[in-house]
Design an enzyme around this catalytic site. Structure first.
Site, PDB file in Angstrom:
ATOM      1  N   ILE A   1       0.859  -1.178   0.000  1.00  0.00           N
ATOM      2  CA  ILE A   1       0.000   0.000   0.000  1.00  0.00           C
ATOM      3  C   ILE A   1       0.901   1.235   0.000  1.00  0.00           C
ATOM      4  CG2 ILE A   1      -0.227  -0.232   2.494  1.00  0.00           C
ATOM      5  CD1 ILE A   1      -2.708   1.410   2.417  1.00  0.00           C
ATOM      6  N   CYS A   2       0.574   2.181  -0.862  1.00  0.00           N
ATOM      7  CA  CYS A   2       1.334   3.431  -0.938  1.00  0.00           C
ATOM      8  C   CYS A   2       1.026   4.274   0.296  1.00  0.00           C
ATOM      9  CB  CYS A   2       0.978   4.198  -2.210  1.00  0.00           C
ATOM     10  SG  CYS A   2       1.815   5.799  -2.323  1.00  0.00           S
ATOM     11  N   ILE A   3       2.031   4.608   1.060  1.00  0.00           N
ATOM     12  CA  ILE A   3       1.840   5.357   2.301  1.00  0.00           C
ATOM     13  C   ILE A   3       1.228   6.724   2.049  1.00  0.00           C
ATOM     14  CG2 ILE A   3       4.217   6.236   2.313  1.00  0.00           C
ATOM     15  CD1 ILE A   3       4.095   6.026   5.396  1.00  0.00           C
TER      16      ILE A   3
ATOM     17  N   ALA B   1      -2.440   6.382   1.072  1.00  0.00           N
ATOM     18  CA  ALA B   1      -3.223   5.985   2.242  1.00  0.00           C
ATOM     19  C   ALA B   1      -3.473   7.180   3.157  1.00  0.00           C
ATOM     20  CB  ALA B   1      -2.510   4.874   2.999  1.00  0.00           C
TER      21      ALA B   1
END
Length: 122
Positions: A77-79, A82
């Site tokens: 997941i792309c921080i 998110a």
């Protein structure tokens, strides 16, 4: 050997997510090495531990978890994506992030892109 990386930019309640899951699972069954799935933009919502999808709707997050467990499929997941969507990634335990997902940055997407012979986006 054929390798595949997948980028998901659609939310978990999107019909295109069903297509993405079917595509990834079909590739895994066919013996294609899926080196990772990167959840970007609205796709980051797949990792939200607090999201609630109606029981009569497709449970995409549960399917991603199953693929992660069954095939050891890396789910990133792309921080930044998110956090833009209200998913806190800064806590020690990442309590808002589903345990099947790894918090990553765009560097991971670059890594997947360079290692894969094919990149597909949904």
């Amino acid at each position: 050997m054929k390798t595949l990386a997948v980028v998901i930019t659609t939310p978990p309640y999107s019909p295109l997510t069903v297509t993405a899951l079917t595509y990834v699972e079909t590739a895994l069954i066919a013996g294609i090495n899926v080196i990772g799935v990167f959840f970007y933009q609205d796709g980051a919502m797949h990792a939200n531990e607090n999201i609630s999808i109606a029981s009569d709707e497709y449970q995409a997050i549960a399917h991603w978890q199953r693929l992660n467990q069954q095939y050891q499929l890396p789910l990133h997941i792309c921080i930044t994506a998110a956090e833009k969507r209200g998913i806190a990634c800064d806590s020690v335990d990442n309590e808002e992030i589903n345990g099947a997902f790894t918090v990553s940055g765009l560097g991971e997407l670059v890594e997947l892109t360079t290692k894969a012979t094919r990149l597909v986006q949904f």
